[in-house]
Design a protein around this motif. Structure first.
Motif, short mmCIF file in Angstrom:
data_model
loop_
_atom_site.label_atom_id
_atom_site.label_comp_id
_atom_site.label_asym_id
_atom_site.label_seq_id
_atom_site.Cartn_x
_atom_site.Cartn_y
_atom_site.Cartn_z
N CYS A 110 28.89 18.08 -75.92
CA CYS A 110 27.99 18.80 -75.01
C CYS A 110 28.74 19.53 -73.90
CB CYS A 110 27.01 17.82 -74.36
SG CYS A 110 25.81 17.09 -75.50
N ARG A 111 29.98 19.16 -73.67
CA ARG A 111 30.71 19.70 -72.52
C ARG A 111 30.85 21.22 -72.58
NH1 ARG A 111 35.83 17.02 -69.47
NH2 ARG A 111 36.15 18.68 -67.94
N GLY A 112 31.25 21.75 -73.73
CA GLY A 112 31.44 23.19 -73.85
C GLY A 112 30.17 23.98 -73.56
N PRO A 113 29.07 23.68 -74.26
CA PRO A 113 27.82 24.41 -73.99
C PRO A 113 27.36 24.29 -72.53
CG PRO A 113 27.67 23.25 -76.08
CD PRO A 113 28.95 22.81 -75.44
N LEU A 114 27.51 23.11 -71.95
CA LEU A 114 27.06 22.94 -70.57
C LEU A 114 27.96 23.67 -69.58
CD1 LEU A 114 25.97 19.19 -70.68
CD2 LEU A 114 24.47 21.14 -70.26
N GLU A 115 29.27 23.62 -69.80
CA GLU A 115 30.17 24.34 -68.90
C GLU A 115 29.97 25.85 -68.99
OE1 GLU A 115 34.11 22.88 -69.74
OE2 GLU A 115 33.91 21.27 -68.25
N ARG A 116 29.69 26.35 -70.20
CA ARG A 116 29.42 27.79 -70.33
C ARG A 116 28.14 28.17 -69.62
NH1 ARG A 116 31.48 26.69 -75.52
NH2 ARG A 116 29.40 26.49 -76.45
N ALA A 117 27.24 27.19 -69.42
CA ALA A 117 25.99 27.43 -68.71
C ALA A 117 26.13 27.20 -67.21
CB ALA A 117 24.89 26.54 -69.28
N GLY A 118 27.36 26.94 -66.75
CA GLY A 118 27.61 26.82 -65.32
C GLY A 118 27.64 25.41 -64.78
N TYR A 119 27.67 24.41 -65.65
CA TYR A 119 27.70 23.02 -65.21
C TYR A 119 29.14 22.56 -64.94
CZ TYR A 119 22.81 22.25 -66.58
OH TYR A 119 21.43 22.30 -66.69
N ALA A 120 29.27 21.69 -63.94
CA ALA A 120 30.55 21.01 -63.68
C ALA A 120 30.44 19.59 -64.22
CB ALA A 120 30.84 20.98 -62.19
N CYS A 121 31.55 19.06 -64.72
CA CYS A 121 31.56 17.75 -65.35
C CYS A 121 32.23 16.72 -64.43
CB CYS A 121 32.30 17.81 -66.68
SG CYS A 121 32.48 16.21 -67.51
N ALA A 122 31.67 15.52 -64.39
CA ALA A 122 32.27 14.40 -63.66
C ALA A 122 31.90 13.13 -64.42
CB ALA A 122 31.78 14.37 -62.22
N ALA A 123 32.32 12.00 -63.88
CA ALA A 123 32.06 10.76 -64.58
C ALA A 123 31.85 9.62 -63.60
CB ALA A 123 33.22 10.42 -65.52
N THR A 124 31.13 8.62 -64.06
CA THR A 124 30.95 7.41 -63.29
C THR A 124 31.30 6.22 -64.17
OG1 THR A 124 29.40 6.20 -61.85
CG2 THR A 124 28.50 7.12 -63.87
N ASP B 174 27.12 8.52 -74.40
CA ASP B 174 28.16 8.34 -75.41
C ASP B 174 29.31 9.33 -75.21
OD1 ASP B 174 28.83 7.16 -78.25
OD2 ASP B 174 29.08 9.33 -78.43
N ASP B 175 30.55 8.84 -75.34
CA ASP B 175 31.72 9.69 -75.13
C ASP B 175 31.78 10.87 -76.11
OD1 ASP B 175 32.66 8.16 -73.05
OD2 ASP B 175 34.02 6.97 -74.28
N GLU B 176 31.53 10.61 -77.38
CA GLU B 176 31.61 11.68 -78.38
C GLU B 176 30.51 12.72 -78.18
OE1 GLU B 176 31.79 10.26 -82.36
OE2 GLU B 176 33.55 8.99 -82.02
N VAL B 177 29.33 12.26 -77.85
CA VAL B 177 28.24 13.21 -77.58
C VAL B 177 28.56 14.02 -76.33
CG1 VAL B 177 25.78 13.44 -77.03
CG2 VAL B 177 26.53 11.72 -78.70
N ALA B 178 29.12 13.37 -75.30
CA ALA B 178 29.49 14.08 -74.07
C ALA B 178 30.54 15.14 -74.36
CB ALA B 178 30.00 13.09 -73.04
N ALA B 179 31.52 14.81 -75.21
CA ALA B 179 32.56 15.78 -75.55
C ALA B 179 31.97 16.99 -76.27
CB ALA B 179 33.62 15.11 -76.43
#
Length: 257
Positions: A89-103, A82-87
Motif C-alpha cells: 500500500c505504501r507506493g499508492p498512498l505516497e503517490r497520493a500525498g501520504y507520509a508513512c510512519a510506524a508505531t 500487516d507488514d506485507e500489506v503495508a509494503a
C-alpha cells in the motif's frame, strides 16, 4: 529489545485492536480488507476518525477509498496492520500525498509490579490536566480541537469490556500523571494507552506509579496478555523497554494533512 511472539499472541492483539476501534466508533463502514471508524462528535480526533486495514485489500484502490470515507475531515489517516500489506500500500498512498510512519506494539513480558498507588478517576478529574497537556503537545491548537481530544474519552468508555481511567496525585492533591486501561478479562487481554504526565510534575516517578498500577490491575483481572503502543520515532518506547515491555509488532500508518 524485540520479543518473538507465539503464533497465537499477535492475532489476539490484532483482534483486540480491531474490536477497540469498532467499539468506540459512532459508526463503522466496512470494505474488503478493513473498515473506517468514524465519529462526527470528535472530528479533530484522529483516534476516532480513520481507516484501519486489518486484512488483504486492493492497494491501488486504497487512496480513493480513504478519500471517499474521510473526505469530510481536514486530514486522512490510514492504519495498516500487516507488514506485507503495508509494503504493497505504501507506493499508492505516497503517490497520493501520504507520509508513512510506524508505531510499535509492545507486550509486557516482565514481572507484574506491585500496585503503584494510582487510583481510578472520572473524565471530570482529567479534563483540566489533559487540556493543558494537549496545548503543550500541539502548540497553537484551537479550543475546539482540544475539546474534541479531551472529550473523546467519553467514546472510549465503550471501547472494551472494562475501561478505567487511572491517575497518580501529588501530595498537594494535584493530578500528576494519568493513563487509560482497557480490560477484556474474558479474553485475558489488557491494553494501556495515553500515559501522560503534567509538565509541572515530570521526572518525579508519577508515570511509573500509573503504569505499575495499570499492570497490577490487569494481572489481577486475569489478563495475561498486556500491551500498549508507542511511536517508533519517539523516546517513550525505550522507557517502556526498561519497565518490562518488548516490541512484538509494528503497525504502519499513513497520514495526509
Amino acid at each position: 529489545m524485540t520479543y518473538r511472539p507465539t503464533d497465537a499472541e499477535l492475532p489476539r492483539i490484532h483482534g483486540f485492536l480491531a474490536a477497540f476501534h469498532r467499539r468506540q466508533a459512532d459508526r463503522v463502514v466496512d470494505f474488503p480488507g478493513g473498515f473506517a471508524a468514524l465519529d462526527d462528535r470528535y472530528t479533530y480526533s484522529r483516534g476516532n476518525n480513520h481507516v484501519l486495514v486489518d486484512g488483504v485489500t486492493d492497494p491501488e484502490a486504497l487512496p480513493a477509498r480513504a478519500e471517499e470515507l474521510l473526505g469530510h475531515l481536514p486530514y486522512r489517516l490510514v492504519y495498516v496492520v500487516d507488514d506485507e500489506v503495508a509494503a504493497a500500500c505504501r507506493g499508492p498512498l505516497e503517490r497520493a500525498g501520504y507520509a508513512c510512519a510506524a508505531t510499535y506494539l509492545m507486550r509486557h513480558t516482565g514481572p507484574v509490579p506491585a500496585h503503584g498507588g494510582a487510583r481510578r478517576v472520572g473524565l471530570e478529574e482529567l479534563r483540566a490536566p489533559a487540556s493543558a497537556a494537549w496545548r503543550r503537545f500541539v502548540p497553537g491548537v484551537s479550543d475546539e480541537e482540544v475539546h474534541h481530544l479531551v472529550e473523546r474519552r467519553t467514546a472510549r468508555l465503550g471501547a472494551a469490556e472494562d475501561v478505567r481511567f487511572l491517575a497518580a496525585y501529588t501530595e498537594d492533591g494535584e493530578v500528576a500523571s494519568w493513563a487509560d486501561l482497557y480490560l477484556d478479562p474474558s479474553a485475558g487481554i489488557a491494553r494501556i494507552e495515553d500515559l501522560v504526565t503534567a509538565e509541572a510534575h515530570l521526572g518525579r516517578g508519577h508515570a511509573g506509579r500509573v503504569l505499575d498500577t495499570a499492570l497490577h490491575l490487569a494481572a489481577e483481572a486475569g489478563c495475561d496478555l498486556r500491551f500498549l503502543s508507542a511511536n517508533e520515532a519517539k523516546w517513550p518506547h525505550r522507557w517502556y523497554g526498561r519497565r518490562g515491555f518488548t516490541v512484538v509488532d509494528t503497525i504502519h500508518y499513513f497520514e495526509r494533512a
